[in-house]
Motif scaffolding. Structure first.
Motif, PDB file in Angstrom:
ATOM      1  N   LYS A 301      34.855  48.746  39.024  1.00 15.73           N
ATOM      2  CA  LYS A 301      36.336  48.092  38.991  1.00 15.73           C
ATOM      3  C   LYS A 301      36.873  48.332  37.526  1.00 15.73           C
ATOM      4  O   LYS A 301      36.425  47.626  36.699  1.00 15.73           O
ATOM      5  N   GLY A 303      40.534  47.919  36.857  1.00 10.38           N
ATOM      6  CA  GLY A 303      41.397  46.844  36.593  1.00 10.38           C
ATOM      7  C   GLY A 303      42.292  46.988  37.928  1.00 10.38           C
ATOM      8  O   GLY A 303      42.173  47.553  38.773  1.00 10.38           O
ATOM      9  N   GLU A 304      43.530  46.349  37.512  1.00  9.71           N
ATOM     10  CA  GLU A 304      44.852  46.182  38.485  1.00  9.71           C
ATOM     11  C   GLU A 304      46.208  46.444  37.652  1.00  9.71           C
ATOM     12  O   GLU A 304      46.008  46.044  36.651  1.00  9.71           O
ATOM     13  N   THR A 305      46.930  47.167  38.407  1.00 11.47           N
ATOM     14  CA  THR A 305      48.315  47.292  37.837  1.00 11.47           C
ATOM     15  C   THR A 305      49.205  47.758  38.995  1.00 11.47           C
ATOM     16  O   THR A 305      48.838  48.160  40.144  1.00 11.47           O
ATOM     17  N   GLY A 307      50.110  45.916  41.302  1.00 12.35           N
ATOM     18  CA  GLY A 307      49.629  45.554  42.544  1.00 12.35           C
ATOM     19  C   GLY A 307      48.659  46.191  43.174  1.00 12.35           C
ATOM     20  O   GLY A 307      48.205  45.872  44.300  1.00 12.35           O
ATOM     21  N   PHE A 308      48.267  47.241  42.675  1.00 14.95           N
ATOM     22  CA  PHE A 308      47.224  48.146  43.210  1.00 14.95           C
ATOM     23  C   PHE A 308      45.898  48.100  42.362  1.00 14.95           C
ATOM     24  O   PHE A 308      46.069  47.845  41.203  1.00 14.95           O
ATOM     25  N   THR A 309      44.757  48.180  42.891  1.00 20.49           N
ATOM     26  CA  THR A 309      43.170  48.059  42.092  1.00 20.49           C
ATOM     27  C   THR A 309      42.838  49.597  41.993  1.00 20.49           C
ATOM     28  O   THR A 309      42.965  50.518  42.695  1.00 20.49           O
ATOM     29  N   HIS A 333      41.794  45.913  50.867  1.00 21.49           N
ATOM     30  CA  HIS A 333      42.843  47.105  50.366  1.00 21.49           C
ATOM     31  C   HIS A 333      43.671  47.137  51.594  1.00 21.49           C
ATOM     32  O   HIS A 333      43.396  46.836  52.801  1.00 21.49           O
ATOM     33  N   CYS A 414      51.966  54.916  45.418  1.00 20.16           N
ATOM     34  CA  CYS A 414      50.945  53.406  45.986  1.00 20.16           C
ATOM     35  C   CYS A 414      51.779  52.157  45.807  1.00 20.16           C
ATOM     36  O   CYS A 414      52.899  51.972  45.308  1.00 20.16           O
ATOM     37  N   ASN A 416      51.683  47.904  47.068  1.00 21.49           N
ATOM     38  CA  ASN A 416      51.035  46.545  46.682  1.00 21.49           C
ATOM     39  C   ASN A 416      49.616  46.559  47.407  1.00 21.49           C
ATOM     40  O   ASN A 416      49.840  46.718  48.893  1.00 21.49           O
ATOM     41  N   LEU A 419      44.322  50.588  47.275  1.00 19.00           N
ATOM     42  CA  LEU A 419      42.935  50.569  46.585  1.00 19.00           C
ATOM     43  C   LEU A 419      42.954  52.308  46.193  1.00 19.00           C
ATOM     44  O   LEU A 419      42.928  53.018  46.839  1.00 19.00           O
ATOM     45  N   LEU A 436      46.223  52.191  33.737  1.00 14.28           N
ATOM     46  CA  LEU A 436      45.902  50.929  33.340  1.00 14.28           C
ATOM     47  C   LEU A 436      46.440  50.482  31.939  1.00 14.28           C
ATOM     48  O   LEU A 436      47.192  49.556  31.641  1.00 14.28           O
TER      49      LEU A 436
END
Length: 438
Positions: A301, A303-305, A307-309, A333, A414, A416, A419, A436
């Motif tokens: 993983k 990170g997140e940005t 609203g998506f991973t 997801h 993409c 919210n 994945l 990111l």
């Protein structure tokens, strides 16, 4: 190469070497006393040079290689050096297989460190618990990946040899799957009489590898006939598995993993079997596996940005892709995006339809250009060829000829809860890292 250089530096050898670019690994070696040249030229080989070690990526026309031949210096492949180093350890473990070598080596390393066995570790990825790809221990234990490419692992003679799986890959070197199977069979013959072969019991025609061996044979897998077997498998909300460990038909322990997917259950069973063979207590095996968080670029993983991973994974073979995308199905997801960078023209051409089939497990696929690695001949293959195969299957797929265009597309498409998995053995990881930062 950097890991073996560190082992030798800490054993008192003088080391020089060359690379094209400076990196954290080269800077670390320089800190330890290595002299590193950032070019490839004959003058790098001096009168003080006593032997040359080269990787499979180095060809005979390399100027340093040619200078070594001219000087009549001993020339060893990386695998030959690794084999010689391993002979200095009474308990050496070589982990082979088409997929899962780095993860399984890392799992077993975590168990052995938990058990305070102080092993020397050489792994193909960056492992957080040793802060790198090498750990020089203070015992008679040595653990390493045993890679089949160019038949490298045939230079190794481990006391404990592990075979995780055998699939068609590296077809720029091997003729076909039968050729690969022959190579793995030869590897089993390198295990000494007092040693142990630990092998996946689900491998087709298993007796081809085990018949006539003088060493002990131990099987692991998802079949009840295996000596080490996972029963009652469950997954948590993040796709990480738990199972009852069955040893010789008796429940021995409960295992909980912190890494996702069925493929990692298989990897953990191989690590358990090896640790059990070394008489490591089950409590320490359980603890080591529970603590293991994956090597870098293995369902990592990032990170997140927006609203998506964003997750990154090293998968670059259809079987690995299937394992990763199947694991992702159990990960929270909305839509699953696979941003895939094919690795080498030969692999893409040989397994084109298999790539399309497995990538279609994702809701959306975004393709980058093929990462050529050591290859120069395109064989008439491109990512657009793979794009057309995916479209035949009705897969939602896209191709862009730059990372920047991929990033722009993902930011606008993409949603919210989605994945994103950047996937491949090249530099596709840069896409997620750049997103990111933005």
């Amino acid at each position: 190469m950097s890991g073996l250089a560190e082992v030798l530096l800490k054993a008192g050898f003088s080391i020089t070497g060359s690379d094209w670019h400076q990196s954290n690994l080269t800077q670390h070696l320089e800190h330890l006393g290595a002299i590193i040249h950032y070019d490839q030229k004959p003058e790098n080989i001096t009168d003080s040079t006593r032997a040359i070690v080269f990787t499979a990526a180095v060809k005979p026309e390399n100027p340093e290689y040619q200078e070594a031949v001219k000087r009549n210096l001993p020339i060893l492949s990386r695998a030959e050096l690794l084999g010689q180093i391993m002979e200095n350890y009474s308990i050496s473990i070589g982990i082979s297989g088409t997929h899962g070598k780095t993860t399984t080596t890392s799992m077993l390393s975590e168990i052995m460190l938990t058990a305070q066995l102080s092993p020397t570790i050489s792994v193909g990825g960056i492992l957080d618990c040793i802060h790198g790809n090498i750990h020089v221990g203070h015992s008679q234990y040595f653990i390493t990946e045993a890679c089949e490419y160019m038949n490298s692992f045939l230079s190794l003679y481990p006391k404990i040899g592990i075979i995780l799986n055998i699939c068609a890959d590296h077809l720029d070197f091997f003729e076909d799957l039968n050729d690969i199977r022959r190579s793995f069979q030869h590897y089993t013959r390198n295990i000494p009489e007092h040693g142990t072969l630990i092998i996946n019991g689900g491998i087709e025609n298993l007796s081809y590898f085990t018949k006539g061996l003088s060493c002990k044979v131990v099987t692991f897998g998802l079949l009840p006939s295996c000596q080490f077997y996972a029963a009652n498998i469950t997954y948590n909300d993040f796709a990480c598995g738990s199972y009852d460990l069955i040893i010789n038909h008796n429940k021995a322990a409960s295992i909980t993993l912190s890494v996702p997917g069925e493929h990692n259950i298989l990897n953990s069973l191989a690590a358990v079997a090896a640790a059990y063979e070394m008489q490591i207590p089950l409590s320490q095996i359980q603890s080591g596996l529970s603590n293991f968080q994956n090597a870098n670029r293995r369902f990592e993983k990032k990170g997140e940005t927006h609203g998506f991973t964003i997750v990154d994974d090293y998968a670059h073979h259809p079987d690995e892709i299937r394992a990763t995308l199947t694991a992702a199905e159990n990960y929270p997801h909305h839509k699953l995006w696979c941003i895939f960078q094919p690795h080498t023209y030969t692999r893409t051409k040989a397994l084109l339809k298999e790539f399309a089939q497995t990538l279609s497990l994702a809701d959306h696929v975004v393709l980058a250009d093929i990462y050529s690695a050591r290859e120069t001949d395109t064989l008439g293959i491109s990512s657009e060829t793979l794009l057309n195969e995916l479209k035949k299957l009705g897969t939602s797929c896209y191709y862009f000829n730059s990372f920047e265009k991929i990033e722009d597309f993902l930011f606008t498409h993409c949603e919210n809860g989605d994945l994103l998995i950047t996937m491949g053995a090249g530099d596709i990881v840069k896409v997620g890292e750049s997103m990111l930062k933005k």
